[in-house]
Motif scaffolding. Structure first.
Motif, PDB file in Angstrom:
ATOM      1  N   LEU A 241     -60.491   2.158 -26.306  1.00  0.00           N
ATOM      2  CA  LEU A 241     -61.020   0.848 -26.678  1.00  0.00           C
ATOM      3  C   LEU A 241     -62.032   0.347 -25.648  1.00  0.00           C
ATOM      4  N   LEU A 242     -61.706   0.523 -24.369  1.00  0.00           N
ATOM      5  CA  LEU A 242     -62.602   0.069 -23.323  1.00  0.00           C
ATOM      6  C   LEU A 242     -63.906   0.852 -23.351  1.00  0.00           C
ATOM      7  N   GLN A 243     -63.829   2.169 -23.510  1.00  0.00           N
ATOM      8  CA  GLN A 243     -65.034   2.991 -23.540  1.00  0.00           C
ATOM      9  C   GLN A 243     -65.868   2.684 -24.784  1.00  0.00           C
ATOM     10  N   LEU A 244     -65.204   2.376 -25.893  1.00  0.00           N
ATOM     11  CA  LEU A 244     -65.945   2.040 -27.111  1.00  0.00           C
ATOM     12  C   LEU A 244     -66.739   0.755 -26.914  1.00  0.00           C
ATOM     13  N   SER A 245     -66.125  -0.255 -26.319  1.00  0.00           N
ATOM     14  CA  SER A 245     -66.838  -1.509 -26.107  1.00  0.00           C
ATOM     15  C   SER A 245     -68.018  -1.318 -25.178  1.00  0.00           C
ATOM     16  N   ARG A 246     -67.927  -0.391 -24.225  1.00  0.00           N
ATOM     17  CA  ARG A 246     -69.041  -0.129 -23.319  1.00  0.00           C
ATOM     18  C   ARG A 246     -70.044   0.846 -23.938  1.00  0.00           C
ATOM     19  N   GLY A 247     -69.513   1.852 -24.607  1.00  0.00           N
ATOM     20  CA  GLY A 247     -70.395   2.904 -25.138  1.00  0.00           C
ATOM     21  C   GLY A 247     -71.319   2.417 -26.217  1.00  0.00           C
ATOM     22  N   GLU A 248     -70.920   1.396 -26.980  1.00  0.00           N
ATOM     23  CA  GLU A 248     -71.801   0.884 -28.019  1.00  0.00           C
ATOM     24  C   GLU A 248     -73.070   0.301 -27.426  1.00  0.00           C
ATOM     25  N   LEU A 249     -72.996  -0.154 -26.200  1.00  0.00           N
ATOM     26  CA  LEU A 249     -74.171  -0.716 -25.542  1.00  0.00           C
ATOM     27  C   LEU A 249     -74.945   0.340 -24.772  1.00  0.00           C
ATOM     28  N   HIS A 365     -75.196  11.233 -27.974  1.00  0.00           N
ATOM     29  CA  HIS A 365     -76.478  10.683 -28.414  1.00  0.00           C
ATOM     30  C   HIS A 365     -77.204   9.978 -27.280  1.00  0.00           C
ATOM     31  N   SER A 366     -76.456   9.322 -26.391  1.00  0.00           N
ATOM     32  CA  SER A 366     -77.107   8.652 -25.272  1.00  0.00           C
ATOM     33  C   SER A 366     -77.723   9.650 -24.301  1.00  0.00           C
ATOM     34  N   HIS A 367     -77.291  10.916 -24.347  1.00  0.00           N
ATOM     35  CA  HIS A 367     -77.876  11.978 -23.522  1.00  0.00           C
ATOM     36  C   HIS A 367     -78.986  12.718 -24.264  1.00  0.00           C
TER      37      HIS A 367
END
Length: 413
Positions: A241-249, A365-367
């Motif tokens: 959950l924490l990584q999802l909230s950060r990864g979306e940004l 995708h961010s990479h």
């Protein structure tokens, strides 16, 4: 009543209604019209008011010729009777004698023309002119009627366009409202994910520590092992959950040269999965890339039920560095593949919250890379991650075969 057109239909005669009580005068009129007009002529003679009014209805004349003075009736009265029924019907008075003042008065009241019986040579030209004027007037009225109909049609269409525009504007406003509401909901969801994960992390970490200490102090028991496994799953869910909230940004990505082979081999050792990976250099965030393969490997083990059915491979392929998590589990149905990376999507065999694959896709995708799910030959699923290489010189790249080996009898190999 007159017909629908001022001119006769092709092949039809010009119908003339002649109000005349003198047979000889009628024959003279017929003689002066016969052969002098561009249409064949059909003349019907009537002698009195009754016959005239009846013929107006039955004969449907294109033109009326009338004597001015008849016993018990007169041409001007006949004109008014005809005009009341057919206002555009040409009406010519043919009379033996008419004063100039009377003639002017008849023209002023609307009579088309008047011809003296002593000058019947003027009759044919007058008839031609009257028919031509009537035809021009008829065409003009028809054109005006068509214009009016066109205007009404255009007006109706404009009203329809305006109505549709109003509907479209209403829909646009509703969509804008829904978009704002959706954006607010997404922002609330992100805030909820971040705050919830932070709030749950501390007590879960403490709980997991207590369980591990209890296991060390009293020895291993199935109850403690089950409780510890549940706590570990909850901790993993909170971290997701924490990584999802950060990864979306897509924030916090710190890239530098990374040996992807080391990451793949380390994940394999941590999870007891066989890994075949040479040293392969990419540009990326080692922590985030490790997270990708941890999510993929843990997901594969959870689905297969054992690490023996999962393995890792990495190599250069087509100018990119690619790594694959290959399992011999139940596989992924074709109808599920398009949704496998959707947030919170859970297959029926999944034991997670459906966030691991979503996070993995966002990091890849961010990479600037790609991630896809394929069928493993012989059964199972393969998650393939490809990242760009720091060296763009494709001549130095060794193009290898694909990841899929020939199936053997040992599914764990």
């Amino acid at each position: 009543m007159t017909g629908g057109h001022a001119l006769p239909e092709p092949g039809q005669p010009l119908r003339v209604l002649h109000l005349e009580d003198n047979e000889l005068d009628h024959e003279l009129v017929t003689l002066h019209l016969d052969g002098e007009l561009p249409w064949p002529v059909e003349i019907e003679r009537v002698e009195d008011e009754e016959g005239f009014l009846g013929a107006l209805e039955t004969h449907c004349p294109h033109l009326i010729l009338s004597d001015y003075a008849l016993p018990g009736y007169d041409g001007l009265s006949a004109f008014h009777a005809a005009h009341a029924r057919a206002p555009q019907l040409p009406f010519i008075i043919v009379t033996g004698a008419m004063g100039e003042e009377v003639a002017v008065d008849t023209l002023r009241q609307g009579v088309t023309d008047y011809i003296l019986k002593q000058r019947l040579e003027r009759l044919a030209p007058s008839v031609k002119r009257a028919i031509s004027e009537a035809d021009a007037r008829d065409r003009r009225e028809r054109a005006e009627q068509e214009v009016r109909q066109l205007n009404l049609s255009l007006q109706a269409r404009l009203e329809e366009v305006e109505r549709l525009r109003g509907i479209a504007e209403g829909q646009r406003q509703r969509l804008e409202t829904q978009a704002r509401q959706l954006e607010e909901a997404l922002n609330l969801q992100k805030t909820f994910l971040a705050e919830t994960s932070h709030e749950l992390r501390t007590p879960l970490t403490a709980l997991l520590g207590y369980l591990r200490r209890a296991e060390r102090e009293v020895g291993g028991s199935q109850t403690l092992q089950d409780a510890q496994r549940v706590a570990e799953n909850m901790t993993r869910l909170v971290n997701d959950l924490l990584q999802l909230s950060r990864g979306e940004l897509v924030q916090g990505i710190e890239t530098h040269f990374v040996n992807l082979g080391n990451i793949v081999r380390q994940v394999g050792r941590d999870y007891g999965v066989r890994a075949e990976a040479p040293d392969l250099e990419v540009v990326g965030d080692p922590g985030r890339l490790t997270q990708v393969f941890v999510n993929l490997v843990s997901n594969a083990i959870r689905v297969c039920g054992t690490s023996a059915l999962v393995r890792l491979e990495a190599r250069q392929e087509d100018g990119r560095v690619c790594a694959a998590v290959i399992d011999r589990g139940p596989g992924i149905p074709d109808h599920v593949k398009p949704r496998i990376f959707d947030k919170f999507y859970r297959g029926k065999e999944a034991g997670s919250a459906g966030l691991g694959l979503t996070i993995a896709q966002q990091v890849v995708h961010s990479h600037g890379g790609t991630i896809e799910v394929l069928d493993t030959p012989g059964g199972g699923a393969t998650f393939k991650v490809c990242l760009p290489t720091p060296d763009e010189d494709e001549d130095d790249l060794a193009l290898e075969t694909d990841f899929y080996p020939v199936p053997t009898d040992n599914p764990a190999s």
